[in-house]
Design a protein around this motif. Structure first.
Motif, PDB file in Angstrom:
ATOM      1  N   LEU A  84       0.819  -1.206   0.000  1.00 33.35           N
ATOM      2  CA  LEU A  84       0.000   0.000   0.000  1.00 33.35           C
ATOM      3  C   LEU A  84       0.857   1.261   0.000  1.00 33.35           C
ATOM      4  N   VAL A  85       2.032   1.198   0.622  1.00 30.33           N
ATOM      5  CA  VAL A  85       2.948   2.348   0.604  1.00 30.33           C
ATOM      6  C   VAL A  85       3.365   2.648  -0.834  1.00 30.33           C
ATOM      7  N   ILE A  86       3.752   1.598  -1.566  1.00 34.07           N
ATOM      8  CA  ILE A  86       4.147   1.756  -2.969  1.00 34.07           C
ATOM      9  C   ILE A  86       2.977   2.261  -3.796  1.00 34.07           C
ATOM     10  N   THR A  87       1.786   1.714  -3.538  1.00 34.30           N
ATOM     11  CA  THR A  87       0.586   2.128  -4.271  1.00 34.30           C
ATOM     12  C   THR A  87       0.335   3.615  -4.115  1.00 34.30           C
ATOM     13  N   LYS A  88       0.377   4.103  -2.890  1.00 31.23           N
ATOM     14  CA  LYS A  88       0.125   5.531  -2.630  1.00 31.23           C
ATOM     15  C   LYS A  88       1.157   6.401  -3.335  1.00 31.23           C
ATOM     16  N   LYS A  89       2.416   6.019  -3.256  1.00 34.80           N
ATOM     17  CA  LYS A  89       3.477   6.830  -3.861  1.00 34.80           C
ATOM     18  C   LYS A  89       3.370   6.838  -5.387  1.00 34.80           C
ATOM     19  N   LEU A  90       3.002   5.685  -5.966  1.00 35.57           N
ATOM     20  CA  LEU A  90       2.832   5.640  -7.426  1.00 35.57           C
ATOM     21  C   LEU A  90       1.643   6.495  -7.861  1.00 35.57           C
ATOM     22  N   LEU A  91       0.550   6.450  -7.094  1.00 37.72           N
ATOM     23  CA  LEU A  91      -0.603   7.289  -7.425  1.00 37.72           C
ATOM     24  C   LEU A  91      -0.260   8.771  -7.309  1.00 37.72           C
ATOM     25  N   ASN A  92       0.548   9.124  -6.318  1.00 35.97           N
ATOM     26  CA  ASN A  92       0.989  10.516  -6.193  1.00 35.97           C
ATOM     27  C   ASN A  92       1.776  10.952  -7.414  1.00 35.97           C
ATOM     28  N   LEU A  93       2.599  10.025  -7.960  1.00 37.83           N
ATOM     29  CA  LEU A  93       3.348  10.349  -9.179  1.00 37.83           C
ATOM     30  C   LEU A  93       2.425  10.525 -10.379  1.00 37.83           C
ATOM     31  N   ASP A 107      -0.413  12.067 -10.092  1.00 34.71           N
ATOM     32  CA  ASP A 107      -1.265  13.203  -9.675  1.00 34.71           C
ATOM     33  C   ASP A 107      -2.605  12.733  -9.115  1.00 34.71           C
ATOM     34  N   SER A 108      -2.582  11.648  -8.378  1.00 37.80           N
ATOM     35  CA  SER A 108      -3.796  11.143  -7.742  1.00 37.80           C
ATOM     36  C   SER A 108      -3.451  10.736  -6.317  1.00 37.80           C
ATOM     37  N   ASP A 109      -4.420  10.151  -5.625  1.00 36.03           N
ATOM     38  CA  ASP A 109      -4.177   9.690  -4.259  1.00 36.03           C
ATOM     39  C   ASP A 109      -5.158   8.574  -3.936  1.00 36.03           C
ATOM     40  N   ILE A 110      -4.821   7.786  -2.918  1.00 37.82           N
ATOM     41  CA  ILE A 110      -5.661   6.662  -2.519  1.00 37.82           C
ATOM     42  C   ILE A 110      -6.622   7.116  -1.426  1.00 37.82           C
ATOM     43  N   ASN A 111      -7.866   6.633  -1.484  1.00 36.07           N
ATOM     44  CA  ASN A 111      -8.874   6.916  -0.473  1.00 36.07           C
ATOM     45  C   ASN A 111      -9.487   5.604  -0.010  1.00 36.07           C
ATOM     46  N   ILE A 112     -10.178   5.657   1.122  1.00 39.33           N
ATOM     47  CA  ILE A 112     -10.742   4.421   1.666  1.00 39.33           C
ATOM     48  C   ILE A 112     -12.066   4.687   2.357  1.00 39.33           C
ATOM     49  N   GLU A 113     -12.981   3.733   2.197  1.00 44.95           N
ATOM     50  CA  GLU A 113     -14.201   3.645   2.993  1.00 44.95           C
ATOM     51  C   GLU A 113     -14.184   2.261   3.626  1.00 44.95           C
ATOM     52  N   SER A 114     -14.408   2.187   4.926  1.00 47.21           N
ATOM     53  CA  SER A 114     -14.283   0.886   5.575  1.00 47.21           C
ATOM     54  C   SER A 114     -15.067   0.829   6.873  1.00 47.21           C
ATOM     55  N   LYS A 115     -15.518  -0.389   7.213  1.00 48.76           N
ATOM     56  CA  LYS A 115     -16.140  -0.676   8.500  1.00 48.76           C
ATOM     57  C   LYS A 115     -15.544  -1.971   9.023  1.00 48.76           C
ATOM     58  N   ILE A 116     -15.210  -1.958  10.307  1.00 54.31           N
ATOM     59  CA  ILE A 116     -14.630  -3.148  10.912  1.00 54.31           C
ATOM     60  C   ILE A 116     -15.599  -4.326  10.762  1.00 54.31           C
TER      61      ILE A 116
END
Length: 507
Positions: free
Chosen positions: A330-339, A341-350
Protein backbone atom coordinates in the motif's frame (compact mmCIF):
# COMPACT_ATOMS: atom_id res chain seq x y z
CA UNK A 1 10.43 89.62 85.00
CA UNK A 2 13.10 87.25 86.25
CA UNK A 3 16.46 87.67 84.56
CA UNK A 4 16.98 83.93 84.57
CA UNK A 5 14.25 83.67 82.04
CA UNK A 6 15.66 86.41 79.82
CA UNK A 7 17.74 85.54 76.81
CA UNK A 8 21.41 86.05 77.52
CA UNK A 9 21.94 88.36 74.56
CA UNK A 10 18.95 90.50 75.56
CA UNK A 11 20.05 90.51 79.21
CA UNK A 12 23.44 91.97 78.26
CA UNK A 13 21.76 94.78 76.35
CA UNK A 14 19.40 95.54 79.27
CA UNK A 15 22.27 95.67 81.75
CA UNK A 16 24.16 97.95 79.41
CA UNK A 17 21.42 100.49 78.76
CA UNK A 18 18.75 100.20 81.51
CA UNK A 19 18.79 100.34 85.25
CA UNK A 20 16.81 97.92 87.37
CA UNK A 21 14.73 100.66 88.92
CA UNK A 22 13.80 102.02 85.53
CA UNK A 23 12.53 98.64 84.57
CA UNK A 24 10.57 98.00 87.77
CA UNK A 25 8.91 101.45 87.70
CA UNK A 26 7.86 101.18 84.06
CA UNK A 27 5.38 98.33 83.19
CA UNK A 28 5.53 99.22 79.52
CA UNK A 29 9.26 98.62 79.47
CA UNK A 30 8.72 95.33 81.28
CA UNK A 31 6.17 94.26 78.66
CA UNK A 32 8.45 95.36 75.85
CA UNK A 33 11.37 93.39 77.27
CA UNK A 34 9.07 90.36 77.68
CA UNK A 35 7.97 90.59 74.03
CA UNK A 36 11.54 90.98 72.76
CA UNK A 37 12.68 88.12 74.97
CA UNK A 38 9.96 85.88 73.52
CA UNK A 39 11.18 86.73 70.06
CA UNK A 40 14.72 85.71 71.04
CA UNK A 41 13.43 82.45 72.51
CA UNK A 42 11.41 81.68 69.38
CA UNK A 43 14.44 82.37 67.21
CA UNK A 44 16.61 80.04 69.26
CA UNK A 45 13.96 77.36 69.09
CA UNK A 46 13.67 77.72 65.30
CA UNK A 47 17.44 77.65 65.01
CA UNK A 48 17.62 74.42 67.06
CA UNK A 49 14.89 72.87 64.95
CA UNK A 50 16.64 73.88 61.72
CA UNK A 51 19.95 72.48 62.97
CA UNK A 52 18.26 69.23 63.95
CA UNK A 53 16.46 69.02 60.59
CA UNK A 54 19.72 69.64 58.75
CA UNK A 55 21.46 66.95 60.79
CA UNK A 56 18.62 64.49 60.05
CA UNK A 57 18.71 65.35 56.30
CA UNK A 58 22.45 64.71 56.20
CA UNK A 59 21.97 61.28 57.79
CA UNK A 60 19.09 60.39 55.48
CA UNK A 61 20.98 61.58 52.40
CA UNK A 62 23.95 59.47 53.39
CA UNK A 63 21.73 56.43 53.87
CA UNK A 64 19.91 56.95 50.57
CA UNK A 65 23.16 57.60 48.74
CA UNK A 66 24.68 54.46 50.20
CA UNK A 67 21.62 52.45 49.19
CA UNK A 68 21.72 53.84 45.65
CA UNK A 69 25.39 52.93 45.33
CA UNK A 70 24.63 49.40 46.54
CA UNK A 71 21.74 49.06 44.06
CA UNK A 72 23.89 50.39 41.22
CA UNK A 73 26.63 47.89 42.05
CA UNK A 74 24.03 45.13 42.17
CA UNK A 75 22.66 46.24 38.77
CA UNK A 76 26.15 46.13 37.23
CA UNK A 77 26.68 42.70 38.79
CA UNK A 78 23.47 41.32 37.28
CA UNK A 79 24.18 42.94 33.90
CA UNK A 80 27.55 41.18 33.82
CA UNK A 81 25.92 37.93 34.86
CA UNK A 82 23.23 38.27 32.16
CA UNK A 83 25.84 39.15 29.54
CA UNK A 84 27.88 36.06 30.37
CA UNK A 85 24.73 33.88 30.40
CA UNK A 86 23.56 35.18 27.01
CA UNK A 87 27.04 34.69 25.53
CA UNK A 88 27.09 31.11 26.81
CA UNK A 89 23.71 30.50 25.19
CA UNK A 90 24.52 32.09 21.84
CA UNK A 91 28.31 32.33 21.58
CA UNK A 92 27.73 35.68 19.87
CA UNK A 93 28.31 39.17 21.28
CA UNK A 94 27.02 41.14 18.32
CA UNK A 95 23.42 41.37 19.52
CA UNK A 96 24.58 42.52 23.01
CA UNK A 97 26.00 45.83 21.72
CA UNK A 98 22.61 47.52 21.43
CA UNK A 99 21.24 45.96 24.63
CA UNK A 100 23.64 47.04 27.37
CA UNK A 101 20.98 48.11 29.87
CA UNK A 102 19.48 45.63 32.30
CA UNK A 103 16.03 45.68 30.73
CA UNK A 104 17.44 45.10 27.26
CA UNK A 105 19.62 42.25 28.47
CA UNK A 106 16.69 40.62 30.25
CA UNK A 107 14.71 40.92 27.02
CA UNK A 108 17.54 39.32 25.01
CA UNK A 109 17.91 36.56 27.60
CA UNK A 110 14.19 35.87 27.59
CA UNK A 111 14.23 35.70 23.79
CA UNK A 112 17.18 33.30 23.82
CA UNK A 113 15.49 31.15 26.45
CA UNK A 114 12.38 30.94 24.25
CA UNK A 115 14.51 29.97 21.24
CA UNK A 116 16.33 27.32 23.25
CA UNK A 117 13.03 26.06 24.66
CA UNK A 118 11.57 25.72 21.15
CA UNK A 119 14.76 24.02 19.98
CA UNK A 120 14.62 21.58 22.90
CA UNK A 121 10.98 20.80 22.12
CA UNK A 122 11.88 20.10 18.49
CA UNK A 123 14.76 17.90 19.61
CA UNK A 124 12.41 16.04 21.93
CA UNK A 125 9.91 15.50 19.10
CA UNK A 126 12.69 14.45 16.71
CA UNK A 127 14.03 12.02 19.30
CA UNK A 128 10.56 10.54 19.82
CA UNK A 129 10.08 10.24 16.04
CA UNK A 130 13.51 8.65 15.64
CA UNK A 131 12.77 6.15 18.39
CA UNK A 132 9.40 5.40 16.80
CA UNK A 133 11.02 5.02 13.36
CA UNK A 134 13.71 2.73 14.76
CA UNK A 135 11.06 0.63 16.45
CA UNK A 136 9.07 0.49 13.20
CA UNK A 137 12.19 -0.47 11.23
CA UNK A 138 13.00 -3.12 13.79
CA UNK A 139 9.49 -4.52 13.40
CA UNK A 140 9.83 -4.31 9.62
CA UNK A 141 13.13 -6.21 9.64
CA UNK A 142 11.55 -8.85 11.84
CA UNK A 143 8.64 -9.12 9.41
CA UNK A 144 11.00 -9.24 6.41
CA UNK A 145 13.04 -11.96 8.08
CA UNK A 146 9.88 -13.99 8.61
CA UNK A 147 8.56 -13.37 5.10
CA UNK A 148 11.88 -14.33 3.47
CA UNK A 149 12.68 -17.30 5.68
CA UNK A 150 9.23 -18.89 5.30
CA UNK A 151 9.43 -19.57 1.53
CA UNK A 152 13.15 -20.33 1.81
CA UNK A 153 12.34 -22.94 4.43
CA UNK A 154 9.81 -24.48 2.04
CA UNK A 155 12.31 -24.46 -0.85
CA UNK A 156 15.17 -25.98 1.18
CA UNK A 157 12.90 -28.56 2.84
CA UNK A 158 11.23 -29.65 -0.39
CA UNK A 159 14.55 -29.95 -2.23
CA UNK A 160 15.76 -32.22 0.58
CA UNK A 161 12.57 -34.31 0.39
CA UNK A 162 12.77 -34.56 -3.40
CA UNK A 163 16.40 -35.67 -3.19
CA UNK A 164 15.52 -38.34 -0.62
CA UNK A 165 12.37 -39.62 -2.33
CA UNK A 166 13.81 -39.23 -5.85
CA UNK A 167 10.55 -40.12 -7.60
CA UNK A 168 8.69 -38.49 -10.45
CA UNK A 169 5.59 -38.24 -8.26
CA UNK A 170 7.54 -36.36 -5.58
CA UNK A 171 8.89 -33.95 -8.20
CA UNK A 172 5.44 -33.27 -9.62
CA UNK A 173 3.81 -32.83 -6.20
CA UNK A 174 6.42 -30.41 -4.92
CA UNK A 175 7.20 -28.48 -8.09
CA UNK A 176 4.19 -26.14 -7.72
CA UNK A 177 5.09 -25.37 -4.10
CA UNK A 178 8.68 -24.61 -5.12
CA UNK A 179 7.43 -22.41 -7.94
CA UNK A 180 5.01 -20.57 -5.65
CA UNK A 181 7.69 -20.03 -2.97
CA UNK A 182 10.29 -18.78 -5.44
CA UNK A 183 7.77 -16.46 -7.13
CA UNK A 184 6.79 -15.04 -3.74
CA UNK A 185 10.44 -14.33 -2.94
CA UNK A 186 10.86 -12.74 -6.36
CA UNK A 187 7.85 -10.43 -5.85
CA UNK A 188 8.99 -9.61 -2.32
CA UNK A 189 12.43 -8.51 -3.53
CA UNK A 190 10.87 -6.51 -6.36
CA UNK A 191 8.64 -4.70 -3.86
CA UNK A 192 11.66 -3.78 -1.76
CA UNK A 193 13.53 -2.55 -4.84
CA UNK A 194 10.53 -0.55 -6.07
CA UNK A 195 10.18 1.05 -2.66
CA UNK A 196 13.88 1.92 -2.64
CA UNK A 197 13.63 3.35 -6.14
CA UNK A 198 10.58 5.48 -5.29
CA UNK A 199 12.24 6.77 -2.10
CA UNK A 200 15.30 7.77 -4.13
CA UNK A 201 13.12 9.58 -6.68
CA UNK A 202 14.25 7.30 -9.49
CA UNK A 203 10.80 6.36 -10.81
CA UNK A 204 9.86 7.96 -14.13
CA UNK A 205 6.26 7.73 -15.34
CA UNK A 206 6.10 6.65 -18.97
CA UNK A 207 3.48 7.86 -21.43
CA UNK A 208 2.48 4.90 -23.58
CA UNK A 209 -0.82 4.15 -25.35
CA UNK A 210 -2.47 1.01 -23.97
CA UNK A 211 -5.84 -0.59 -23.25
CA UNK A 212 -6.58 -0.04 -19.55
CA UNK A 213 -9.70 -2.21 -19.65
CA UNK A 214 -7.69 -5.13 -20.99
CA UNK A 215 -5.01 -4.44 -18.37
CA UNK A 216 -7.54 -4.67 -15.51
CA UNK A 217 -9.10 -7.84 -16.94
CA UNK A 218 -5.71 -9.51 -17.29
CA UNK A 219 -4.70 -8.57 -13.71
CA UNK A 220 -7.97 -9.91 -12.32
CA UNK A 221 -7.55 -13.19 -14.20
CA UNK A 222 -3.95 -13.57 -13.07
CA UNK A 223 -5.05 -13.24 -9.41
CA UNK A 224 -7.97 -15.67 -9.56
CA UNK A 225 -5.86 -18.60 -8.30
CA UNK A 226 -4.63 -16.50 -5.37
CA UNK A 227 -8.23 -15.50 -4.61
CA UNK A 228 -9.45 -19.11 -4.72
CA UNK A 229 -6.94 -20.07 -2.01
CA UNK A 230 -9.03 -17.93 0.39
CA UNK A 231 -12.26 -19.17 -1.22
CA UNK A 232 -12.82 -15.70 -2.72
CA UNK A 233 -14.26 -14.64 -6.06
CA UNK A 234 -13.19 -11.64 -8.15
CA UNK A 235 -15.98 -9.64 -9.79
CA UNK A 236 -15.44 -7.03 -12.52
CA UNK A 237 -17.83 -4.10 -13.12
CA UNK A 238 -16.63 -1.85 -15.95
CA UNK A 239 -18.73 1.11 -17.09
CA UNK A 240 -20.06 0.67 -20.63
CA UNK A 241 -19.03 4.27 -21.31
CA UNK A 242 -15.47 3.71 -20.09
CA UNK A 243 -12.85 4.82 -22.63
CA UNK A 244 -10.00 2.33 -22.20
CA UNK A 245 -7.52 3.69 -24.75
CA UNK A 246 -5.42 5.94 -22.51
CA UNK A 247 -1.85 7.24 -22.45
CA UNK A 248 0.04 6.57 -19.23
CA UNK A 249 2.38 4.04 -17.62
CA UNK A 250 0.88 0.53 -17.91
CA UNK A 251 3.55 -1.04 -15.69
CA UNK A 252 2.89 1.32 -12.78
CA UNK A 253 -0.89 1.04 -13.14
CA UNK A 254 -0.45 -2.72 -13.18
CA UNK A 255 1.46 -2.50 -9.90
CA UNK A 256 -1.24 -0.32 -8.35
CA UNK A 257 -4.08 -2.64 -9.36
CA UNK A 258 -2.16 -5.79 -8.41
CA UNK A 259 -1.31 -4.41 -4.97
CA UNK A 260 -4.88 -3.31 -4.24
CA UNK A 261 -6.51 -6.55 -5.42
CA UNK A 262 -3.90 -8.72 -3.69
CA UNK A 263 -4.40 -6.74 -0.49
CA UNK A 264 -8.18 -7.25 -0.71
CA UNK A 265 -7.69 -10.99 -1.28
CA UNK A 266 -5.32 -11.30 1.69
CA UNK A 267 -7.78 -9.78 4.17
CA UNK A 268 -10.90 -11.51 2.87
CA UNK A 269 -12.00 -15.09 3.55
CA UNK A 270 -14.85 -16.77 1.65
CA UNK A 271 -15.94 -13.46 0.21
CA UNK A 272 -15.95 -11.32 -2.89
CA UNK A 273 -13.55 -8.77 -4.31
CA UNK A 274 -15.18 -6.30 -6.68
CA UNK A 275 -13.19 -4.19 -9.12
CA UNK A 276 -15.35 -1.34 -10.42
CA UNK A 277 -14.43 1.24 -13.07
CA UNK A 278 -16.67 4.29 -13.54
CA UNK A 279 -16.31 6.90 -16.27
CA UNK A 280 -16.78 10.33 -14.68
CA UNK A 281 -16.13 12.71 -17.57
CA UNK A 282 -14.45 13.15 -20.93
CA UNK A 283 -13.42 16.72 -21.74
CA UNK A 284 -10.88 18.04 -24.24
CA UNK A 285 -9.26 14.67 -24.82
CA UNK A 286 -8.90 13.97 -21.08
CA UNK A 287 -10.66 11.01 -19.53
CA UNK A 288 -11.51 11.21 -15.81
CA UNK A 289 -12.50 7.93 -14.21
CA UNK A 290 -12.76 6.26 -10.82
CA UNK A 291 -11.42 2.81 -9.94
CA UNK A 292 -12.64 1.04 -6.81
CA UNK A 293 -11.43 -2.21 -5.25
CA UNK A 294 -14.02 -3.42 -2.74
CA UNK A 295 -13.81 -6.43 -0.45
CA UNK A 296 -15.95 -8.09 2.21
CA UNK A 297 -13.02 -8.70 4.55
CA UNK A 298 -11.97 -7.65 8.03
CA UNK A 299 -12.15 -3.88 7.43
CA UNK A 300 -9.88 -1.15 8.77
CA UNK A 301 -10.26 1.32 11.62
CA UNK A 302 -10.39 4.65 9.76
CA UNK A 303 -8.38 6.28 12.57
CA UNK A 304 -5.49 4.07 11.43
CA UNK A 305 -6.01 4.83 7.74
CA UNK A 306 -2.88 7.01 7.45
CA UNK A 307 -0.80 4.48 9.38
CA UNK A 308 -1.20 1.75 6.74
CA UNK A 309 0.44 4.06 4.20
CA UNK A 310 3.45 4.72 6.44
CA UNK A 311 6.64 2.93 5.46
CA UNK A 312 7.49 -0.03 7.69
CA UNK A 313 3.99 0.10 9.25
CA UNK A 314 0.74 -1.84 9.37
CA UNK A 315 -2.47 -0.98 11.18
CA UNK A 316 -1.78 -3.62 13.85
CA UNK A 317 1.31 -5.69 14.61
CA UNK A 318 -0.99 -8.70 14.88
CA UNK A 319 -1.99 -8.18 11.25
CA UNK A 320 1.39 -9.39 10.04
CA UNK A 321 1.34 -12.43 12.30
CA UNK A 322 -2.16 -13.41 11.16
CA UNK A 323 -2.21 -12.47 7.48
CA UNK A 324 1.46 -12.10 6.53
CA UNK A 325 2.92 -9.50 4.22
CA UNK A 326 5.50 -6.73 4.61
CA UNK A 327 3.22 -3.69 4.59
CA UNK A 328 5.03 -2.26 1.55
CA UNK A 329 2.29 -2.84 -1.04
CA UNK A 330 0.00 0.00 0.00
CA UNK A 331 2.95 2.35 0.60
CA UNK A 332 4.15 1.76 -2.97
CA UNK A 333 0.59 2.13 -4.27
CA UNK A 334 0.12 5.53 -2.63
CA UNK A 335 3.48 6.83 -3.86
CA UNK A 336 2.83 5.64 -7.43
CA UNK A 337 -0.60 7.29 -7.43
CA UNK A 338 0.99 10.52 -6.19
CA UNK A 339 3.35 10.35 -9.18
CA UNK A 340 0.23 10.08 -11.36
CA UNK A 341 -1.26 13.20 -9.67
CA UNK A 342 -3.80 11.14 -7.74
CA UNK A 343 -4.18 9.69 -4.26
CA UNK A 344 -5.66 6.66 -2.52
CA UNK A 345 -8.87 6.92 -0.47
CA UNK A 346 -10.74 4.42 1.67
CA UNK A 347 -14.20 3.65 2.99
CA UNK A 348 -14.28 0.89 5.57
CA UNK A 349 -16.14 -0.68 8.50
CA UNK A 350 -14.63 -3.15 10.91
CA UNK A 351 -15.89 -6.63 10.03
CA UNK A 352 -17.77 -5.37 6.96
CA UNK A 353 -15.00 -4.82 4.44
CA UNK A 354 -13.13 -1.99 2.73
CA UNK A 355 -13.27 0.05 -0.45
CA UNK A 356 -9.98 1.45 -1.71
CA UNK A 357 -10.51 3.89 -4.56
CA UNK A 358 -8.76 6.56 -6.59
CA UNK A 359 -9.54 8.95 -9.44
CA UNK A 360 -7.30 9.36 -12.48
CA UNK A 361 -7.32 11.87 -15.30
CA UNK A 362 -5.44 10.58 -18.35
CA UNK A 363 -5.18 11.63 -22.00
CA UNK A 364 -7.14 9.54 -24.51
CA UNK A 365 -5.32 8.08 -27.50
CA UNK A 366 -7.70 8.67 -30.40
CA UNK A 367 -5.58 6.66 -32.86
CA UNK A 368 -4.98 3.77 -30.49
CA UNK A 369 -2.14 1.38 -31.20
CA UNK A 370 -0.89 -0.64 -28.23
CA UNK A 371 2.89 -0.07 -28.19
CA UNK A 372 3.58 -1.97 -24.98
CA UNK A 373 4.90 -5.44 -24.55
CA UNK A 374 2.64 -7.76 -22.60
CA UNK A 375 3.13 -6.87 -18.95
CA UNK A 376 2.11 -10.07 -17.27
CA UNK A 377 4.62 -12.85 -16.87
CA UNK A 378 1.81 -15.37 -17.29
CA UNK A 379 0.50 -13.64 -20.40
CA UNK A 380 3.69 -12.58 -22.17
CA UNK A 381 4.66 -14.93 -24.97
CA UNK A 382 8.39 -15.49 -25.15
CA UNK A 383 9.92 -14.59 -28.50
CA UNK A 384 12.10 -16.91 -30.55
CA UNK A 385 15.42 -15.06 -30.78
CA UNK A 386 16.96 -17.37 -33.40
CA UNK A 387 20.18 -15.94 -34.82
CA UNK A 388 20.88 -13.61 -31.89
CA UNK A 389 24.50 -13.64 -30.65
CA UNK A 390 24.91 -12.88 -26.95
CA UNK A 391 28.03 -12.47 -24.83
CA UNK A 392 27.22 -13.55 -21.27
CA UNK A 393 29.69 -11.98 -18.80
CA UNK A 394 29.36 -13.85 -15.48
CA UNK A 395 31.86 -15.25 -12.97
CA UNK A 396 29.52 -17.52 -10.98
CA UNK A 397 29.47 -20.98 -12.62
CA UNK A 398 25.96 -21.84 -11.35
CA UNK A 399 24.58 -18.55 -12.68
CA UNK A 400 26.35 -19.23 -16.00
CA UNK A 401 24.74 -22.65 -16.22
CA UNK A 402 21.24 -21.36 -15.40
CA UNK A 403 21.41 -18.33 -17.71
CA UNK A 404 22.91 -20.41 -20.53
CA UNK A 405 20.17 -23.02 -20.30
CA UNK A 406 17.39 -20.40 -20.21
CA UNK A 407 18.76 -18.28 -23.07
CA UNK A 408 19.52 -21.30 -25.23
CA UNK A 409 15.81 -22.19 -25.21
CA UNK A 410 15.24 -19.10 -27.37
CA UNK A 411 17.74 -20.36 -29.99
CA UNK A 412 20.34 -17.79 -28.96
CA UNK A 413 24.05 -18.35 -29.60
CA UNK A 414 25.69 -17.77 -26.20
CA UNK A 415 29.37 -17.08 -25.58
CA UNK A 416 30.63 -16.84 -21.99
CA UNK A 417 33.26 -14.58 -20.39
CA UNK A 418 34.04 -15.25 -16.71
CA UNK A 419 35.20 -11.71 -15.94
CA UNK A 420 35.32 -8.22 -17.44
CA UNK A 421 38.82 -8.57 -18.86
CA UNK A 422 37.88 -11.66 -20.88
CA UNK A 423 34.72 -9.86 -22.04
CA UNK A 424 36.77 -6.93 -23.34
CA UNK A 425 39.10 -9.31 -25.18
CA UNK A 426 36.23 -11.32 -26.70
CA UNK A 427 34.37 -8.20 -27.79
CA UNK A 428 37.53 -7.08 -29.59
CA UNK A 429 37.74 -10.18 -31.80
CA UNK A 430 34.08 -11.34 -32.08
CA UNK A 431 30.79 -9.92 -33.29
CA UNK A 432 27.91 -9.88 -30.75
CA UNK A 433 24.41 -8.43 -30.93
CA UNK A 434 23.91 -7.97 -27.17
CA UNK A 435 26.13 -8.15 -24.07
CA UNK A 436 24.69 -9.39 -20.74
CA UNK A 437 27.05 -7.89 -18.17
CA UNK A 438 27.40 -8.82 -14.51
CA UNK A 439 28.66 -5.84 -12.48
CA UNK A 440 30.49 -7.49 -9.60
CA UNK A 441 33.33 -9.75 -10.79
CA UNK A 442 36.98 -10.48 -9.93
CA UNK A 443 39.98 -9.24 -12.00
CA UNK A 444 37.83 -6.66 -13.83
CA UNK A 445 34.27 -5.74 -12.87
CA UNK A 446 31.41 -4.84 -15.18
CA UNK A 447 31.82 -1.09 -14.70
CA UNK A 448 35.41 -1.02 -15.97
CA UNK A 449 34.65 -3.49 -18.76
CA UNK A 450 31.71 -1.37 -19.93
CA UNK A 451 33.86 1.78 -19.90
CA UNK A 452 36.53 0.13 -22.08
CA UNK A 453 33.98 -1.37 -24.51
CA UNK A 454 32.18 1.99 -24.85
CA UNK A 455 35.45 3.70 -25.82
CA UNK A 456 35.45 1.77 -29.09
CA UNK A 457 31.80 0.72 -29.51
CA UNK A 458 28.88 2.94 -28.48
CA UNK A 459 26.24 1.01 -30.41
CA UNK A 460 26.16 -2.54 -29.01
CA UNK A 461 23.39 -2.90 -26.39
CA UNK A 462 24.76 -3.77 -22.93
CA UNK A 463 22.24 -5.10 -20.39
CA UNK A 464 23.35 -5.44 -16.77
CA UNK A 465 22.34 -8.86 -15.43
CA UNK A 466 23.16 -8.22 -11.80
CA UNK A 467 22.30 -8.77 -8.15
CA UNK A 468 23.58 -5.26 -7.33
CA UNK A 469 20.12 -3.87 -6.76
CA UNK A 470 21.13 -0.55 -5.20
CA UNK A 471 20.07 2.28 -7.49
CA UNK A 472 23.31 4.10 -6.75
CA UNK A 473 25.19 1.24 -8.45
CA UNK A 474 22.65 1.04 -11.28
CA UNK A 475 22.81 4.79 -11.91
CA UNK A 476 26.56 4.58 -12.07
CA UNK A 477 26.31 1.70 -14.58
CA UNK A 478 23.89 3.61 -16.81
CA UNK A 479 26.12 6.70 -16.77
CA UNK A 480 29.02 4.51 -17.93
CA UNK A 481 27.02 3.33 -20.95
CA UNK A 482 24.84 0.38 -19.89
CA UNK A 483 21.51 0.54 -21.71
CA UNK A 484 19.28 -1.37 -19.30
CA UNK A 485 19.36 -3.85 -16.42
CA UNK A 486 17.71 -7.04 -15.21
CA UNK A 487 17.92 -7.74 -11.49
CA UNK A 488 18.79 -11.21 -10.16
CA UNK A 489 16.93 -13.33 -9.38
CA UNK A 490 15.47 -12.59 -12.79
CA UNK A 491 12.28 -13.59 -14.51
CA UNK A 492 13.15 -15.49 -17.73
CA UNK A 493 10.28 -13.75 -19.51
CA UNK A 494 11.57 -10.33 -18.44
CA UNK A 495 15.01 -11.23 -19.81
CA UNK A 496 13.43 -12.44 -23.05
CA UNK A 497 11.50 -9.16 -23.30
CA UNK A 498 14.66 -7.08 -22.81
CA UNK A 499 16.71 -9.11 -25.29
CA UNK A 500 13.93 -8.80 -27.85
CA UNK A 501 13.61 -5.06 -27.20
CA UNK A 502 17.31 -4.37 -27.84
CA UNK A 503 17.73 -6.78 -30.73
CA UNK A 504 14.69 -6.18 -32.95
CA UNK A 505 16.88 -4.78 -35.72
CA UNK A 506 19.05 -7.91 -35.60
CA UNK A 507 16.21 -10.45 -35.92
Amino acid sequence: MKKACVNSHLNRQINKFLLDENIRDNPQVVNFIAAVNQTYLNFEKDSDLHEQATRLNDIEYHEVNTKLKEELAEKVFFENKLTKTIYKLTGDESHLESNKDLFGLVKVLNNEIEIKKEYQEKLSIAKANAESANEAKSDFLSIMSHEIRTPLNAIIGLIYIMEKENTLKSFQENLEVLKHSSNYLFLLINNILDFSKIEAGKIDIEKIPFDLKDLIIQISRSLEIQASENLNKIKLIIDDNFMPNVISDPLRLSQIMTNLISNAIKFTKEGEITVEVTQMSFIDGLSTFKIQVKDSGIGIDLEKFNLIFEKFSQAETTTTRKFGGTGLGLVITKKLLNLLDSDINIESKIGKGSNFYFVLQLPIDEDFTDQTDRIFSNDYEEKDLNGLRVLLVEDNLINVKIANKIISQWNVAVDVAHNGLIAVEKHLVNQYDVILMDLSMPIMDGYEATTIIRERDNKIPIIALTASASYGYLDRAIKLGINDYVIKPFSPKELNMKLYKYSKSKL
